[in-house]
Structures are given as structure tokens and as C-alpha cells.
Scaffold this motif. Structure first.
Motif, PDB file in Angstrom:
ATOM      1  N   LYS A   1     101.639   9.936 -36.028  1.00  0.00           N
ATOM      2  CA  LYS A   1     101.602   8.697 -36.793  1.00  0.00           C
ATOM      3  C   LYS A   1     102.736   8.704 -37.809  1.00  0.00           C
ATOM      4  CE  LYS A   1      98.389   6.213 -39.660  1.00  0.00           C
ATOM      5  NZ  LYS A   1      98.630   6.772 -40.943  1.00  0.00           N
ATOM      6  N   VAL A   2     103.406   7.558 -37.944  1.00  0.00           N
ATOM      7  CA  VAL A   2     104.506   7.451 -38.910  1.00  0.00           C
ATOM      8  C   VAL A   2     103.916   7.247 -40.293  1.00  0.00           C
ATOM      9  CG1 VAL A   2     106.432   6.015 -39.628  1.00  0.00           C
ATOM     10  CG2 VAL A   2     106.059   6.490 -37.209  1.00  0.00           C
TER      11      VAL A   2
ATOM     12  N   ILE B   1     106.725  11.853 -39.897  1.00  0.00           N
ATOM     13  CA  ILE B   1     105.474  11.727 -39.160  1.00  0.00           C
ATOM     14  C   ILE B   1     104.478  12.778 -39.634  1.00  0.00           C
ATOM     15  CG2 ILE B   1     106.462  10.679 -37.105  1.00  0.00           C
ATOM     16  CD1 ILE B   1     106.503  13.443 -35.832  1.00  0.00           C
TER      17      ILE B   1
ATOM     18  N   ASP C   1     108.611   5.539 -28.920  1.00  0.00           N
ATOM     19  CA  ASP C   1     107.339   4.843 -29.119  1.00  0.00           C
ATOM     20  C   ASP C   1     107.045   4.063 -27.836  1.00  0.00           C
ATOM     21  OD1 ASP C   1     108.858   2.558 -29.228  1.00  0.00           O
ATOM     22  OD2 ASP C   1     107.897   1.765 -31.024  1.00  0.00           O
TER      23      ASP C   1
ATOM     24  N   CYS D   1     104.245  18.206 -41.245  1.00  0.00           N
ATOM     25  CA  CYS D   1     104.987  16.965 -41.034  1.00  0.00           C
ATOM     26  C   CYS D   1     106.385  17.270 -40.531  1.00  0.00           C
ATOM     27  CB  CYS D   1     105.015  16.088 -42.280  1.00  0.00           C
ATOM     28  SG  CYS D   1     105.110  16.945 -43.814  1.00  0.00           S
TER      29      CYS D   1
END
Lengths: 275, 169
Positions: free
Chosen positions: A110-111, A125, A141, A156
């Protein structure tokens, strides 16, 4: 005496100015390494924590759009699954065939932070080395190519977005497989450029540009963008293309990181060839 | 004491606004907003030029850390902080420069001329340093103009809103 004091005051402010600017310049010039080091040592962890808090709030706004996009992707995948399954069944009928080994792993993430307003845009992310991500991996994506992982901490990872004037993505035309390289125009978050395409390739507006799969970063045939306009240069036999990116950088929410199992092997092989 | 608190408040408010909101905004394809410039514009006139530079360097580092752009914002904001006294002399009379701070509420419409020049210098420095070559000159100029316009718009709105609060001093 007063004049001297004033002169001195002015000298001090000039000195402070030069000092601060020098520090800033050193930081800019060594920016890349500095950024990497800071990210590694976890100095940015406070920042990323704030961003993930904010993104958990703002995600609700784009929930509907994200949902539709995911449903669409799901449908496409379902269709591919059905076709591939039927092919797989045929292969299994041949008892001499080796079981298929997938060379790559897709890690969803997930960004939590992304920029589009700089010349070197980044995306952060919420997955890191603990989830199997390492630097140099490609990120896509559901619409197309997003960027390349630059540095990783435990939980991250920072990604160089395709919207960076330093990043070039190796691509090819969908119709004739002619190789090209897509870079960013440094201006709009929607358009990239492909420079120096010979006219005999006959590019047309609306042509799709896909990843070439030659770089061991992205798998083959992931969309990069669609040719938006063509500028012919009459002096040379080249033309420049403007490309509309497939990925929607301004509203990235979920991305997939592509982990090649044999990326290190490929890279070391490439290096040995260059030497 | 109240004055110190108002500087800290400005710092936090504008910094957070920039990092959490405006960094994600990219209007009309080419423009972004750098609202944190308003922090330097509004700093009280009694602070020495060295003090102004140090405060704005702090703001620059704050923005840089949260935007992952090491040094860029610091360099640009320190430059306008250094030029601030000369630019103030260009636009304001000595009486006006005796006031508490160069804000719209205290010095009137001249504030906006001063703001435009400061914003233009800041933005062109920022974008040129970011590109770090003359290859992207056209794009840098376009971005400078559109972003300056947008930043000015938000500075204008914030100044109008804040006008009443300032008049109480």
C-alpha cells in the motif's frame, strides 16, 4: 564606532548566509547517498509513521475508485486464469513435462506517501525487507509501470517513481516489438517522452508501449503508456513521442512489487559481460 | 511571550499545511504550492537578519526532511531570508519598517508586491536547484510562473483571513 558595529553586523549575516547555503548545497549534491543513509538508519521512520496515519484517513476518499479498479483487475485475472488453466491441463497430459516454476513473486503493498510535484518524485510503501523487498525491484500497479525500489528499511521501502528525470524504463512497441526507452518530461505527471525513434518504425498515435522484459526489473508486456502525440524532426530522420502513462500517479493507492527469484544472478551475469 | 508563541504557531501551522496537504497537491499539471514561504514573509521586523535566516533554515530543514528533498528547500528559503532586508527597503517606507511585522494587516497592499517578488525568487531558485542543469530551463520557467501564481493565491487568502488577528496587536 557605530559604523563599525553596523559593518560587523552585516558581515555576520553574510557569513551565516554563506554557511547555511554551503551546508544546503552539500546536502543537495550528496542528496542521493544522504537520503539513502537516512532512510536506512530509520531517521525517516517518524515521517513514515505520520504519513501512514494521514493515508489511513485520506484513503476513504478514493475508496470507491480503488474498488472499481480492483474489481476490474480481478475480472481480467479471472479470465487469464481460465485460459491458462486450460493450457496447463493440456501440458499436464504430457507426463515428461517438468512442473512449471514461476520465476517471479508479486508482493502487494500500500502506498503511504507519494509526490508528483518534483523532478525526482518518490513513493513510499508499507512493505519492506521483512516482506522480501529489496532495492532494484520493479513496482507496478493495476494499470502499468510505477517505478523501481530505491532503498528499503525493515517495514517500508522508498521507490523512485517513473516520474523522475533520472529514471529510464526500457520498453517496446506493442505491434512491432521495436525497443525504446521511456523517460519523463519533467513537467506533467501524466506524460513521458520517447526520444529518437526512427521514422521507419512508423509510430502512430494510440500505439501502446509495453515493458521489454530485458532488464530483469519488470516482466515483459506490462503497459507503460500510450503514444499521445508525435513530433517529427525533419532535419534528422528521427521523431520524438509524447506518451501518456498508463499508471495514474496522482492517485496511487495499491501497488505490486515484482520480485524476480534470479534477479541477482541475472545482474551479475550482465555485469560480467560488461567487463 | 505572545510574539514568540505566534512564531512557533506559524512555523507549525505552515509546516504541517505544506507537508501534509500541499505536498500532495499538483494543480493544473504544472503548479505546486509552497505555502511555507509565508513563514519568512511574516516574521517580525525586530528579529535580526541572522535570526531570520536561522529561523527560515529551520523551516527549510523541516520541509526537506518530510519531503525527502535534502537541502533544496533550505537553500531556497535561506536565500530569500538573506535578501529580505533589501527587498523590505525596496517596498516599505522607514515608518512602515518600524511596525511589528510586514503583514497585510499592518502595512497594507504593499505587502503583496513584496510577497510576489519574494515568492518568485524562492520558486525559481528551488526549481533550478531541483533540475540542476539548464536542460530543463523551459519547464523550470513554466513551473516557476504557475507555482508562484498558485502560492501567491494561497498567501493572499491566508493574509486576508489573518488580517483581523494581527490588528489586535
Amino acid at each position: 564606532m557605530e559604523a563599525l558595529a553596523r559593518f560587523f553586523a552585516r558581515f555576520v549575516s553574510l557569513f551565516v548566509f554563506l554557511l547555511l547555503e554551503t551546508v544546503a548545497m552539500i546536502m543537495i549534491i550528496r542528496g542521493g547517498q544522504f537520503q539513502k543513509a537516512a532512510f536506512m538508519s530509520g531517521n525517516v521512520v517518524v515521517g513514515t509513521r505520520v504519513y501512514s496515519m494521514v493515508s489511513s484517513l485520506t484513503d476513504y476518499v478514493s475508496l470507491k475508485y480503488t474498488n472499481t479498479a480492483l474489481a476490474q483487475e480481478n475480472a481480467n485475472l479471472q479470465q487469464q486464469l481460465v485460459t491458462l488453466q486450460s493450457q496447463l491441463d493440456k501440458i499436464h497430459a504430457d507426463s515428461l513435462q517438468q512442473p512449471i516454476d514461476t520465476p517471479l513473486l508479486v508482493i502487494p503493498a500500500k502506498v503511504i506517501y507519494s509526490t508528483t510535484n518534483q523532478l525526482h518524485n518518490i513513493i513510499i510503501i508499507d512493505k519492506g525487507s521483512a516482506h522480501g523487498i529489496s532495492s532494484g525491484m520493479g513496482v507496478i500497479d493495476c494499470h502499468g509501470v510505477v517505478g523501481v525500489v530505491r532503498s528499503v528499511s525493515e517495514n517500508c521501502a522508498a521507490i523512485i517513481s517513473a516520474l523522475s528525470i533520472k529514471l529510464q524504463i526500457s520498453g517496446k512497441f506493442k505491434g512491432n516489438n521495436y525497443l525504446c526507452s521511456v523517460s519523463w518530461d519533467g513537467c506533467s505527471p501524466r506524460t513521458g517522452v520517447v526520444l529518437g525513434i526512427p521514422l521507419h518504425v512508423i509510430p502512430a498515435v494510440g500505439d501502446t508501449i509495453l515493458t521489454s522484459g530485458h532488464s530483469a526489473i519488470f516482466p515483459e508486456n506490462i503497459p507503460i503508456g500510450i503514444v499521445k502525440s508525435i513530433t517529427e524532426n525533419s532535419a534528422t530522420a528521427w521523431c520524438d513521442l509524447s506518451v501518456r502513462y498508463s499508471a495514474e500517479f496522482a492517485s496511487l493507492t495499491f501497488v505490486n512489487v515484482i520480485a524476480y527469484k534470479n534477479q541477482q544472478e541475472l545482474l551479475s551475469l550482465q555485469k560480467s559481460m560488461e567487463e | 511571550m505572545k510574539n514568540y508563541l505566534s512564531i512557533v504557531w506559524d512555523f507549525l501551522l505552515l509546516g504541517a499545511l505544506q507537508v501534509l496537504f500541499f505536498n500532495q497537491v499538483h494543480l493544473f499539471g504544472a503548479g505546486s504550492v509552497f505555502i511555507y514561504v509565508l513563514f519568512v514573509l511574516r516574521l517580525p521586523l525586530q528579529i535580526s537578519s541572522t535570526g531570520v535566516m536561522l529561523l527560515s533554515a529551520m523551516m527549510g530543514v523541516f520541509i526537506d526532511v518530510f519531503s525527502q528533498s535534502f537541502g533544496l528547500h533550505t537553500a531556497a528559503i535561506v536565500l530569500i531570508a538573506y535578501l529580505r532586508p533589501s527587498i523590505l527597503r525596496m517596498f516599505f517606507s522607514p515608518e512602515e519598517r518600524e511596525k511589528y511585522a510586514p503583514t497585510y494587516g499592518l502595512v497594507g497592499a504593499n505587502f503583496f508586491k513584496y510577497a510576489v517578488l519574494m515568492i518568485l525568487i524562492h520558486h525559481i531558485t528551488l526549481f533550478m536547484l531541483e533540475a540542476f542543469s539548464f536542460k530543463y530551463m523551459v519547464s523550470v520557467l513554466i513551473k516557476t510562473l504557475t507555482s508562484s501564481l498558485l502560492t501567491f493565491l494561497f498567501v493572499f487568502v491566508l493574509e486576508i483571513i489573518k488580517r483581523k488577528n494581527i490588528r489586535q496587536w
